[in-house]
Design a protein around this motif. Structure first.
Motif, PDB file in Angstrom:
ATOM      1  N   GLN A  50       0.833  -1.205   0.000  1.00  0.00           N
ATOM      2  CA  GLN A  50       0.000   0.000   0.000  1.00  0.00           C
ATOM      3  C   GLN A  50       0.871   1.260   0.000  1.00  0.00           C
ATOM      4  O   GLN A  50       0.594   2.214  -0.717  1.00  0.00           O
ATOM      5  N   HIS A  51       1.928   1.256   0.795  1.00  0.00           N
ATOM      6  CA  HIS A  51       2.827   2.411   0.851  1.00  0.00           C
ATOM      7  C   HIS A  51       3.529   2.613  -0.499  1.00  0.00           C
ATOM      8  O   HIS A  51       3.627   3.741  -0.987  1.00  0.00           O
ATOM      9  N   HIS A  52       3.992   1.531  -1.102  1.00  0.00           N
ATOM     10  CA  HIS A  52       4.674   1.644  -2.388  1.00  0.00           C
ATOM     11  C   HIS A  52       3.732   2.182  -3.469  1.00  0.00           C
ATOM     12  O   HIS A  52       4.117   3.007  -4.292  1.00  0.00           O
ATOM     13  N   ARG A  53       2.489   1.725  -3.466  1.00  0.00           N
ATOM     14  CA  ARG A  53       1.510   2.214  -4.446  1.00  0.00           C
ATOM     15  C   ARG A  53       1.196   3.689  -4.223  1.00  0.00           C
ATOM     16  O   ARG A  53       1.112   4.469  -5.163  1.00  0.00           O
ATOM     17  N   ALA A  54       1.019   4.071  -2.967  1.00  0.00           N
ATOM     18  CA  ALA A  54       0.712   5.473  -2.663  1.00  0.00           C
ATOM     19  C   ALA A  54       1.896   6.370  -3.022  1.00  0.00           C
ATOM     20  O   ALA A  54       1.713   7.469  -3.560  1.00  0.00           O
ATOM     21  N   LYS A  55       3.105   5.923  -2.754  1.00  0.00           N
ATOM     22  CA  LYS A  55       4.301   6.701  -3.086  1.00  0.00           C
ATOM     23  C   LYS A  55       4.456   6.838  -4.602  1.00  0.00           C
ATOM     24  O   LYS A  55       4.757   7.915  -5.114  1.00  0.00           O
ATOM     25  N   LYS A  56       4.198   5.761  -5.337  1.00  0.00           N
ATOM     26  CA  LYS A  56       4.280   5.798  -6.803  1.00  0.00           C
ATOM     27  C   LYS A  56       3.223   6.750  -7.360  1.00  0.00           C
ATOM     28  O   LYS A  56       3.507   7.546  -8.257  1.00  0.00           O
ATOM     29  N   ALA A  57       2.014   6.688  -6.817  1.00  0.00           N
ATOM     30  CA  ALA A  57       0.946   7.581  -7.281  1.00  0.00           C
ATOM     31  C   ALA A  57       1.314   9.043  -7.026  1.00  0.00           C
ATOM     32  O   ALA A  57       1.050   9.918  -7.857  1.00  0.00           O
ATOM     33  N   TRP A  58       1.945   9.315  -5.899  1.00  0.00           N
ATOM     34  CA  TRP A  58       2.351  10.678  -5.573  1.00  0.00           C
ATOM     35  C   TRP A  58       3.385  11.198  -6.564  1.00  0.00           C
ATOM     36  O   TRP A  58       3.277  12.294  -7.089  1.00  0.00           O
ATOM     37  N   PHE A  59       4.394  10.414  -6.847  1.00  0.00           N
ATOM     38  CA  PHE A  59       5.446  10.853  -7.761  1.00  0.00           C
ATOM     39  C   PHE A  59       4.975  10.855  -9.215  1.00  0.00           C
ATOM     40  O   PHE A  59       5.448  11.657 -10.021  1.00  0.00           O
ATOM     41  N   ASP A  60       4.028   9.981  -9.565  1.00  0.00           N
ATOM     42  CA  ASP A  60       3.479   9.991 -10.922  1.00  0.00           C
ATOM     43  C   ASP A  60       2.681  11.261 -11.178  1.00  0.00           C
ATOM     44  O   ASP A  60       2.550  11.701 -12.325  1.00  0.00           O
ATOM     45  N   TYR A  61       2.136  11.841 -10.139  1.00  0.00           N
ATOM     46  CA  TYR A  61       1.369  13.076 -10.277  1.00  0.00           C
ATOM     47  C   TYR A  61       2.241  14.218 -10.814  1.00  0.00           C
ATOM     48  O   TYR A  61       1.756  15.096 -11.503  1.00  0.00           O
TER      49      TYR A  61
END
Length: 175
Positions: free
Chosen positions: A29-40
């Motif tokens: 969950q943390h890895h997905r949330a971090k990836k979504a943040w940087f993809d933004y």
């Protein structure tokens, strides 16, 4: 109650100890949330490059929805979306090239500031008379350098004055 750790990416808090923090930071969950943040914050050319390398998602094309969502390894972009993204990348590239072309090589901000200072000292010595014969610059070159104007969201205090000057309202009432 002990210290709590708050994760900005996941918008969660938990008791701060080595085990809990390590478990959270290595979690899916943390890895997905971090990836979504940087993809933004990715630029459109990187997004276009990645999407062109992917195949189209069959499930998304058939049903309009995919169980994997943004984590799907296939592309969810239509041909129209890809064309719009390509157009956006081309526009950004053209703006960048135009900004580079407007910059005159060999002229830096320091040179412009020194010339401006010399011009102001000669004007203050000679009065308000302007001698354009003495200067080798045209009227457009004496203005603010283009690299300063290309900065987005420049504060009002750093923007050049309008061509007619600032409109000042004279207030005769003092209280």
């Amino acid at each position: 109650m002990g210290k709590r750790y708050y994760c900005d990416y996941c918008d969660r808090s938990f008791q701060d100890n080595m085990h809990n923090r390590k478990k959270h930071l290595n979690g899916v969950q943390h890895h997905r949330a971090k990836k979504a943040w940087f993809d933004y914050f990715r630029d459109s050319s990187a997004i276009l490059y990645d999407e062109q390398a992917k195949k189209a998602c069959r499930k998304f094309l058939q049903k309009g929805i995919c169980d994997f969502g943004p984590n799907c390894r296939f592309s969810h972009m239509s041909e129209e979306d890809m064309a719009n993204l390509q157009r956006q990348v081309d526009d950004e590239r053209q703006l960048r090239e135009d900004a580079e072309d407007s910059f005159k090589p060999g002229r830096s901000i320091e040179e412009w500031l020194s010339r401006r200072e010399k011009k102001q000292t000669t004007l203050s010595v000679k009065g308000d008379r302007k001698h354009k014969d003495d200067s080798d610059e045209g009227p457009e070159e004496s203005d603010v350098p283009p690299q300063l104007l290309s900065i987005p969201d420049l504060p009002l205090s750093l923007r050049p004055p309008p061509p007619g000057g600032w409109k000042v309202k004279v207030n005769t009432e003092w209280g």
